[in-house]
Design a protein around this motif. Structure first.
Motif, PDB file in Angstrom:
ATOM      1  N   THR A  90       0.896  -1.158   0.173  1.00 35.36           N
ATOM      2  CA  THR A  90      -0.014   0.083   0.159  1.00 35.36           C
ATOM      3  C   THR A  90       0.847   1.295  -0.086  1.00 35.36           C
ATOM      4  N   LEU A  91       1.861   1.328   0.655  1.00 38.89           N
ATOM      5  CA  LEU A  91       2.925   2.442   0.743  1.00 38.89           C
ATOM      6  C   LEU A  91       3.819   2.170  -0.526  1.00 38.89           C
ATOM      7  N   GLY A  92       3.614   1.304  -1.496  1.00 34.24           N
ATOM      8  CA  GLY A  92       4.524   1.354  -2.628  1.00 34.24           C
ATOM      9  C   GLY A  92       5.698   0.720  -2.641  1.00 34.24           C
ATOM     10  N   VAL A  93       5.987  -0.166  -1.695  1.00 30.07           N
ATOM     11  CA  VAL A  93       7.413  -0.922  -1.491  1.00 30.07           C
ATOM     12  C   VAL A  93       7.485  -1.913  -2.646  1.00 30.07           C
ATOM     13  N   GLY A  94       8.556  -1.996  -3.308  1.00 29.23           N
ATOM     14  CA  GLY A  94       8.796  -2.859  -4.301  1.00 29.23           C
ATOM     15  C   GLY A  94      10.363  -2.687  -4.810  1.00 29.23           C
ATOM     16  N   PRO A  95      10.765  -3.454  -5.995  1.00 31.06           N
ATOM     17  CA  PRO A  95      12.119  -3.477  -6.261  1.00 31.06           C
ATOM     18  C   PRO A  95      12.544  -1.687  -6.390  1.00 31.06           C
ATOM     19  N   GLY A  96      13.793  -1.652  -5.827  1.00 34.58           N
ATOM     20  CA  GLY A  96      14.542  -0.252  -6.087  1.00 34.58           C
ATOM     21  C   GLY A  96      14.205   0.510  -4.428  1.00 34.58           C
ATOM     22  N   CYS A  97      13.267  -0.109  -3.777  1.00 36.66           N
ATOM     23  CA  CYS A  97      12.855   0.568  -2.344  1.00 36.66           C
ATOM     24  C   CYS A  97      13.742   0.054  -1.261  1.00 36.66           C
ATOM     25  N   THR A 145      14.737   5.342   0.718  1.00 31.78           N
ATOM     26  CA  THR A 145      13.850   4.846   1.825  1.00 31.78           C
ATOM     27  C   THR A 145      12.479   5.075   1.522  1.00 31.78           C
ATOM     28  N   THR A 146      11.542   4.022   1.763  1.00 30.51           N
ATOM     29  CA  THR A 146      10.169   4.125   1.269  1.00 30.51           C
ATOM     30  C   THR A 146       9.158   4.196   2.512  1.00 30.51           C
ATOM     31  N   ALA A 147       9.802   3.503   3.476  1.00 30.09           N
ATOM     32  CA  ALA A 147       9.091   3.572   4.800  1.00 30.09           C
ATOM     33  C   ALA A 147       9.833   2.922   5.755  1.00 30.09           C
ATOM     34  N   ILE A 148       9.356   3.347   6.864  1.00 28.64           N
ATOM     35  CA  ILE A 148      10.226   2.652   8.390  1.00 28.64           C
ATOM     36  C   ILE A 148       9.230   1.959   9.116  1.00 28.64           C
ATOM     37  N   LEU A 149       9.701   0.631   9.396  1.00 33.65           N
ATOM     38  CA  LEU A 149       8.770  -0.263  10.033  1.00 33.65           C
ATOM     39  C   LEU A 149       8.984  -0.130  11.589  1.00 33.65           C
ATOM     40  N   VAL A 150       8.310   0.299  12.416  1.00 31.64           N
ATOM     41  CA  VAL A 150       8.577   0.686  13.678  1.00 31.64           C
ATOM     42  C   VAL A 150       7.744  -0.686  14.637  1.00 31.64           C
ATOM     43  N   ALA A 162       9.865  10.206  18.832  1.00 28.85           N
ATOM     44  CA  ALA A 162      11.085  10.730  17.969  1.00 28.85           C
ATOM     45  C   ALA A 162      10.742  10.137  16.608  1.00 28.85           C
ATOM     46  N   PHE A 163      10.119   9.004  16.517  1.00 25.92           N
ATOM     47  CA  PHE A 163       9.740   8.452  15.079  1.00 25.92           C
ATOM     48  C   PHE A 163       8.851   9.218  14.420  1.00 25.92           C
ATOM     49  N   VAL A 164       7.850   9.952  14.873  1.00 26.45           N
ATOM     50  CA  VAL A 164       6.790  10.610  14.292  1.00 26.45           C
ATOM     51  C   VAL A 164       7.523  12.132  13.991  1.00 26.45           C
ATOM     52  N   SER A 169       9.686  15.299   9.605  1.00 28.06           N
ATOM     53  CA  SER A 169      10.809  15.955   8.938  1.00 28.06           C
ATOM     54  C   SER A 169      11.143  15.489   7.726  1.00 28.06           C
ATOM     55  N   THR A 170      11.114  14.103   7.300  1.00 22.85           N
ATOM     56  CA  THR A 170      11.613  13.406   5.932  1.00 22.85           C
ATOM     57  C   THR A 170      10.462  13.308   5.006  1.00 22.85           C
ATOM     58  N   GLY A 171       9.372  13.159   5.608  1.00 22.47           N
ATOM     59  CA  GLY A 171       8.338  12.733   4.683  1.00 22.47           C
ATOM     60  C   GLY A 171       8.186  11.293   4.671  1.00 22.47           C
ATOM     61  N   ILE A 172       8.999  10.362   5.120  1.00 22.96           N
ATOM     62  CA  ILE A 172       9.048   9.176   5.020  1.00 22.96           C
ATOM     63  C   ILE A 172       8.048   8.188   6.039  1.00 22.96           C
ATOM     64  N   PRO A 173       6.847   7.551   5.410  1.00 22.20           N
ATOM     65  CA  PRO A 173       5.694   7.149   6.293  1.00 22.20           C
ATOM     66  C   PRO A 173       6.168   5.878   7.137  1.00 22.20           C
TER      67      PRO A 173
END
Ligand SMILES: *Cc1c(COP(=O)(O)O)cnc(C)c1O
Length: 435
Positions: A90-97, A145-150, A162-164, A169-173
């Motif tokens: 859903t957040l667009g993770v695929g090759p190159g991410c 970097t497409t997403a951060i898994l917390v 801190a993660f929010v 600040s980076t726009g990374i979901p």
């Protein structure tokens, strides 16, 4: 003073501290049986079955779970790994991410990314909470970097504030994996609601379970639409279904999978949700008792929770022995000694993902056969000193023991003290072929 159960470890023939009479898990109260029966006789067993005129258990569970979290939407799945997969897609993770993933967690957190062709980038943990360190994650951000898994791990939580801030600040979901933290609150707000998508496993050992099961939550209508489609082969709920018709329509704006939750699992999950808060409170009281008892034992500690954790969920209760206790002994031997002492299943933490026998992306036939892929997907390229130290020094038991009595907590503390003081006995040759 002689301890009540002697000084000989159960593993070397002494008497154990506790018998096998621990609280059962999972539990099947009358309401679970009633709802299961209702599902069985409803004439509808699947999301892809015809609408009967009454809401399906899947939709009822989704609504109840969303309401519990104060979010707009929830999409159940067949398991937590599938929830991870649809959240990533859903957040667009695929090759190159690239996706930043904690280095100490269940394998699916990384393999759900590599299976989509994305590169899991392993971040070290905060040694106090055992959850992903925000500083470590920040240092690994690139323009891919497409997403951060917390992941809110074990019985604590990652530093949500801190993660929010990092995400803003980076726009990374952020994706929050709350598979070990159903009901945990950060400053009074449920975890799973701070990122773009929150997700949960409902696997048998979790504090909310349907045997196999999972669920994603979000407040974004766009993400909700995609989550629905990824979990049901491109189909999503109709607005106004008519009895006798399928309740889902073909949208096909993306290519999905069938990761839907069955009506039986949804009936179980819905019935169990009613007990979650009460059981979390029971576990919390016992964990506080146990923490007091363990605090008196030299060299023994438990993970801390940040002050902002206003409600703590205990899934895997972690105990740490420092090196002064462990000396040359492996944590695996401590796990065996504790299991024998209490007749309760103890385990090590998950092996760090840079050396985890289950995380082997280089063995996947999906991996592109290029030198670059062999380098990018090699987990050994990541350095995880804190995760490795935690793995070497921590052991854990599952939450159902915390549904027991104050006497049960005293027994756990006594066993911890007994093993810590008499660890030298683990040197003795053992009968029974234990390694
Ligand atoms: C249990 C767990 C999962 C996987 O869930 P399944 O339902 O077993 O697929 C994912 N992430 C974490 C942190 C877990 O603890």
């Amino acid at each position: 003073m002689t301890p009540p159960h002697g000084s000989r470890l159960a593993l070397s023939g002494g008497s154990p501290v506790h018998g096998p009479d621990w609280p059962a898990w999972p539990q099947a109260p009358e309401s679970t049986l009633r709802m299961l029966r209702e599902a069985a006789t409803s004439g509808r067993w699947a999301v892809s079955g015809a609408y009967t005129g009454t809401p399906s258990f899947e939709r009822r569970f989704a609504q109840a779970f969303a309401a519990y979290h104060g979010v707009r939407y929830a999409v159940p799945t067949c398991n937590g790994s599938a929830a991870l997969t649809i959240a990533m897609e859903t957040l667009g993770v695929g090759p190159g991410c690239e996706v930043i993933v904690p280095g100490l967690t269940w394998v699916a957190c990384a393999s759900s990314v590599s299976a989509l062709g994305g590169v899991p980038v392993l971040a070290d943990i905060d040694p106090g909470t055992l959850s992903i360190s925000c500083a470590a994650a920040k240092a690994l951000i690139t323009d891919r970097t497409t997403a951060i898994l917390v992941v809110h791990a074990y019985c604590s939580a990652a530093d949500v504030d801190a993660f929010v801030q990092l995400s803003e600040s980076t726009g990374i979901p952020l994706i929050e994996d709350c598979s070990q933290a159903h009901g945990t609150e950060w400053n009074g707000q449920k975890v799973g609601t701070f990122g773009a998508i929150g997700l949960f496993s409902l696997q048998q050992t979790k504090v909310l379970t349907s045997g196999e099961g999972g669920i994603t939550i979000t407040s974004s209508p766009d993400l909700h639409d995609l989550l629905q489609q990824y979990r049901a082969n491109g189909r999503r709920y109709l607005r106004n279904p008519v009895p006798g018709q399928l309740e889902i329509e073909e949208a096909g704006t993306v290519e999905g999978h069938n990761y839907s939750m069955s009506e039986f699992s949804a009936a179980v999950a819905l019935s169990q949700l009613e007990f979650l808060d009460e059981q979390n409170a029971h576990r919390g009281r016992n964990a506080a008792l146990l923490a007091d008892l363990l605090a008196g034992i030299e060299g023994v500690s438990t993970p801390s929770a940040p002050a902002a954790v206003t409600q703590r969920t205990y899934y895997d209760h972690v105990i740490r022995f420092d090196e002064t206790i462990l000396g040359p002994f492996s944590i695996q031997r401590v796990v065996e000694a504790m299991t024998a002492e209490l007749n309760l299943y103890f385990e090590t933490l998950d092996a760090p993902l840079n050396a985890n026998p289950l995380y082997v992306p280089l063995k996947s036939p999906r991996l592109p056969r290029t030198e670059e892929a062999r380098r990018l997907f090699d987990p050994r390229r990541f350095d995880l000193p804190e995760a490795t130290a935690a793995y070497r020094t921590c052991f854990a038991f599952l939450h159902q023991a915390l549904l027991g009595t104050a006497d049960d907590m005293a027994a756990i503390a006594e066993a911890v003290a007994k093993v810590a003081v008499h660890i030298d006995q683990l040197r003795a040759p053992l009968s029974g072929g234990l390694r």
